[in-house]
Design an enzyme around this catalytic site. Structure first.
Site, short mmCIF file in Angstrom:
data_model
loop_
_atom_site.label_atom_id
_atom_site.label_comp_id
_atom_site.label_asym_id
_atom_site.label_seq_id
_atom_site.Cartn_x
_atom_site.Cartn_y
_atom_site.Cartn_z
N CYS A 188 1.26 -1.63 -0.11
CA CYS A 188 -0.46 0.43 -0.01
C CYS A 188 1.13 1.20 0.25
O CYS A 188 2.11 1.20 -0.20
CB CYS A 188 -1.16 0.06 0.45
SG CYS A 188 -0.04 0.03 2.44
N LEU A 189 0.15 2.35 0.99
CA LEU A 189 1.75 3.45 0.77
C LEU A 189 3.08 3.22 1.96
O LEU A 189 3.86 3.71 1.65
CB LEU A 189 0.63 4.57 1.21
CG LEU A 189 1.50 6.02 1.15
CD1 LEU A 189 2.22 5.94 0.07
CD2 LEU A 189 0.57 7.31 1.73
#
Length: 111
Positions: A74-75
């Protein structure tokens, strides 16, 4: 846990899956890790339950088997961990999290 080095090799290993669980807008704004498949976290449960043919039509790749290595990113790693936990609960025994996710990837690749 998946490492940067392992994720870097994903394009060379077609039997390994890399699922990016960020939103489509996030991916469009920042870019993506090569060979990753964008399946936003709110859509992941449905994707894991999809029939194989539907998965292939939507994501342009064969659906992983329950024994496939699936790396989640994800981030910064939080949503990736939730994706890993969800996949494990559906019997994907080799699911794992890339805790560094896009944040580490983009730093190491100077993006």
């Amino acid at each position: 846990m998946a490492t940067y080095e392992e994720v870097k090799e994903v394009p060379n290993h077609p039997d390994v899956y890399l699922f990016d669980v960020r939103s489509k807008d996030e991916v469009a704004n920042t870019g993506s890790i090569p060979a990753s498949i964008n399946i936003p976290l709110p859509e992941l449960e449905n994707a894991l339950r999809m029939p194989e043919e539907d998965f292939k039509n939507k994501y342009k790749r064969d659906k992983p088997s329950k024994h496939s290595v699936i790396i989640f990113s994800c981030l910064k790693g939080g949503r990736a961990q939730r994706g890993t936990d969800l996949a494990l609960s559906y019997g994907y025994k080799r699911a794992k999290t890339y805790h560094g996710s896009w944040d580490e990837w983009s730093r190491k690749r100077h993006l």
